[in-house]
Design a protein around this motif. Structure first.
Motif, PDB file in Angstrom:
ATOM      1  N   VAL A 176       0.855  -1.185   0.000  1.00  0.00           N
ATOM      2  CA  VAL A 176       0.000   0.000   0.000  1.00  0.00           C
ATOM      3  C   VAL A 176       0.892   1.237   0.000  1.00  0.00           C
ATOM      4  N   ASP A 177       0.335   2.340  -0.443  1.00  0.00           N
ATOM      5  CA  ASP A 177       1.056   3.611  -0.510  1.00  0.00           C
ATOM      6  C   ASP A 177       1.140   4.207   0.887  1.00  0.00           C
ATOM      7  N   ALA A 178       2.359   4.383   1.388  1.00  0.00           N
ATOM      8  CA  ALA A 178       2.549   4.885   2.750  1.00  0.00           C
ATOM      9  C   ALA A 178       1.991   6.296   2.916  1.00  0.00           C
ATOM     10  N   LEU A 179       2.094   7.124   1.871  1.00  0.00           N
ATOM     11  CA  LEU A 179       1.564   8.481   1.954  1.00  0.00           C
ATOM     12  C   LEU A 179       0.038   8.477   2.023  1.00  0.00           C
ATOM     13  N   GLU A 180      -0.593   7.569   1.284  1.00  0.00           N
ATOM     14  CA  GLU A 180      -2.045   7.451   1.367  1.00  0.00           C
ATOM     15  C   GLU A 180      -2.468   6.900   2.722  1.00  0.00           C
ATOM     16  N   MET A 181      -1.685   5.965   3.265  1.00  0.00           N
ATOM     17  CA  MET A 181      -1.972   5.449   4.608  1.00  0.00           C
ATOM     18  C   MET A 181      -1.870   6.582   5.632  1.00  0.00           C
ATOM     19  N   ALA A 182      -0.854   7.423   5.504  1.00  0.00           N
ATOM     20  CA  ALA A 182      -0.716   8.573   6.404  1.00  0.00           C
ATOM     21  C   ALA A 182      -1.905   9.507   6.276  1.00  0.00           C
ATOM     22  N   ASP A 183      -2.392   9.691   5.042  1.00  0.00           N
ATOM     23  CA  ASP A 183      -3.566  10.533   4.831  1.00  0.00           C
ATOM     24  C   ASP A 183      -4.777   9.951   5.557  1.00  0.00           C
ATOM     25  N   ARG A 184      -4.939   8.626   5.489  1.00  0.00           N
ATOM     26  CA  ARG A 184      -6.082   7.991   6.160  1.00  0.00           C
ATOM     27  C   ARG A 184      -5.959   8.120   7.674  1.00  0.00           C
ATOM     28  N   MET A 185      -4.743   8.060   8.176  1.00  0.00           N
ATOM     29  CA  MET A 185      -4.536   8.214   9.617  1.00  0.00           C
ATOM     30  C   MET A 185      -4.816   9.641  10.060  1.00  0.00           C
ATOM     31  N   GLY A 186      -4.584  10.603   9.192  1.00  0.00           N
ATOM     32  CA  GLY A 186      -4.916  11.997   9.460  1.00  0.00           C
ATOM     33  C   GLY A 186      -4.258  12.528  10.717  1.00  0.00           C
ATOM     34  N   ALA A 187      -5.041  13.244  11.518  1.00  0.00           N
ATOM     35  CA  ALA A 187      -4.512  13.829  12.753  1.00  0.00           C
ATOM     36  C   ALA A 187      -4.169  12.772  13.789  1.00  0.00           C
ATOM     37  N   GLY A 188      -4.619  11.528  13.571  1.00  0.00           N
ATOM     38  CA  GLY A 188      -4.295  10.437  14.489  1.00  0.00           C
ATOM     39  C   GLY A 188      -2.888   9.907  14.322  1.00  0.00           C
ATOM     40  N   LEU A 189      -2.165  10.332  13.275  1.00  0.00           N
ATOM     41  CA  LEU A 189      -0.779   9.882  13.083  1.00  0.00           C
ATOM     42  C   LEU A 189       0.086  10.489  14.178  1.00  0.00           C
ATOM     43  N   ARG A 190       0.532   9.647  15.113  1.00  0.00           N
ATOM     44  CA  ARG A 190       1.262  10.142  16.269  1.00  0.00           C
ATOM     45  C   ARG A 190       2.668   9.580  16.400  1.00  0.00           C
ATOM     46  N   HIS A 191       2.983   8.552  15.610  1.00  0.00           N
ATOM     47  CA  HIS A 191       4.278   7.893  15.762  1.00  0.00           C
ATOM     48  C   HIS A 191       4.612   7.239  14.427  1.00  0.00           C
ATOM     49  N   VAL A 192       5.894   7.187  14.078  1.00  0.00           N
ATOM     50  CA  VAL A 192       6.334   6.583  12.819  1.00  0.00           C
ATOM     51  C   VAL A 192       7.408   5.548  13.111  1.00  0.00           C
ATOM     52  N   HIS A 193       7.266   4.378  12.518  1.00  0.00           N
ATOM     53  CA  HIS A 193       8.336   3.395  12.478  1.00  0.00           C
ATOM     54  C   HIS A 193       8.994   3.518  11.107  1.00  0.00           C
ATOM     55  N   LEU A 194      10.197   4.031  11.089  1.00  0.00           N
ATOM     56  CA  LEU A 194      10.892   4.295   9.835  1.00  0.00           C
ATOM     57  C   LEU A 194      11.787   3.125   9.474  1.00  0.00           C
ATOM     58  N   GLY A 195      11.480   2.530   8.349  1.00  0.00           N
ATOM     59  CA  GLY A 195      12.272   1.442   7.787  1.00  0.00           C
ATOM     60  C   GLY A 195      11.805   1.269   6.355  1.00  0.00           C
ATOM     61  N   ASP A 196      12.679   0.851   5.485  1.00  0.00           N
ATOM     62  CA  ASP A 196      12.361   0.778   4.058  1.00  0.00           C
ATOM     63  C   ASP A 196      11.967  -0.643   3.669  1.00  0.00           C
TER      64      ASP A 196
END
Length: 269
Positions: A175-195
């Motif tokens: 899935v597109d990570a940017l679209e997932m972030a959009d769906r999370m919206g203001a609820g995006l509070r933490h990121v696990h960064l890995g490729d």
């Protein structure tokens, strides 16, 4: 410009070295703090030991990952509600504002059936903590794709007040990570960064070594009003030595800080 977003090292990133080694390497490389993955290492379960390590190395614990993996189903208790409560208590003791939790496995009985309602109750008992539900991914078993989570691997389909966005898991679920972030919206509070490469498996590569929009996501955080933290969750199991592992951790940290400190990118429609 110094980034206002804390960049953490997940203790899982130093496996097979133990939790104590994560504090040492985070201090050596220069991370802002640690995310403790609670697992079978006794130190990861012990508030006193973790507090001592944080004080010794000057590396605060800023996130606690509840024991949600298959290998941690009996850490602290066989009851998943008890494990989540213990993770919350650990976070409070350590002054960590965030608890990362996975969607429940289908076979987890009441925990799976009533996760959303139960999590709301847990939040009510720990109002100063953010319980950030993480996006997961389907797995391939016996030649077919299986979703072991209830009701699914994508927590935005249920809806929670806070999320952890894991980019490697986005790659594994294609899935597109940017679209997932959009769906999370203001609820995006933490990121696990890995490729990842999008080949259908969870890779947790050093960011920049796969094909996920790691840089774009980091650059977009300011425009999203993000006030949480970014934790590097990468796989260094094949590192031949401690210096090689530290080199991967240093590269990952430099990537995160470089793109967090870049002006937000304008996404094209």
């Amino acid at each position: 410009m110094t980034s206002r977003v804390p960049v953490l090292l997940s203790s899982s990133s130093v496996f097979p070295e133990p939790t104590a080694a994560a504090f040492e390497m985070a201090a050596t490389v220069g991370y802002d703090g640690l995310e403790v993955m609670v697992w079978t290492d006794a130190v990861s379960q012990d508030a006193g030991a973790l507090k001592g390590l944080a004080d010794h190395y000057g590396v605060p614990v800023l996130s606690v990952h509840a024991p949600c993996l298959l290998v941690t189903q009996r850490v602290w208790s066989s009851d998943p509600w008890e494990r989540l409560t213990r993770a919350a208590q650990l976070a409070e003791t350590l002054g960590a504002p965030t608890v990362v939790v996975h969607p429940p496995f289908r076979w987890q009985g009441d925990y799976a059936r009533n996760f959303a309602e139960g999590l709301t109750k847990v939040r009510g008992r720990h109002p100063d903590l953010t319980f950030a539900v993480e996006n997961m991914f389907p797995v391939k078993m016996a030649g077919r794709w299986v979703v072991p989570y209830n009701p699914g691997w994508d927590p935005t389909e249920t809806g929670f007040n806070a999320y952890t966005l894991d980019l490697s898991h986005c790659a594994a679920s294609r899935v597109d990570a940017l679209e997932m972030a959009d769906r999370m919206g203001a609820g995006l509070r933490h990121v696990h960064l890995g490729d990842g490469t999008g080949e259908g498996r969870d890779e947790h590569l050093v960011p920049g070594r796969g094909n996920q929009p790691c840089a774009e996501l980091l650059r977009s955080l300011a425009g999203r009003g993000f006030t949480g933290s970014v934790a590097l969750e990468i796989n260094t199991r094949k590192a031949a030595s401690r210096p090689a592992r530290e080199a991967d951790l240093r590269e990952a940290l430099a990537f995160a800080r470089r793109h967090l400190e870049t002006s937000p990118a304008v996404r094209q429609a």
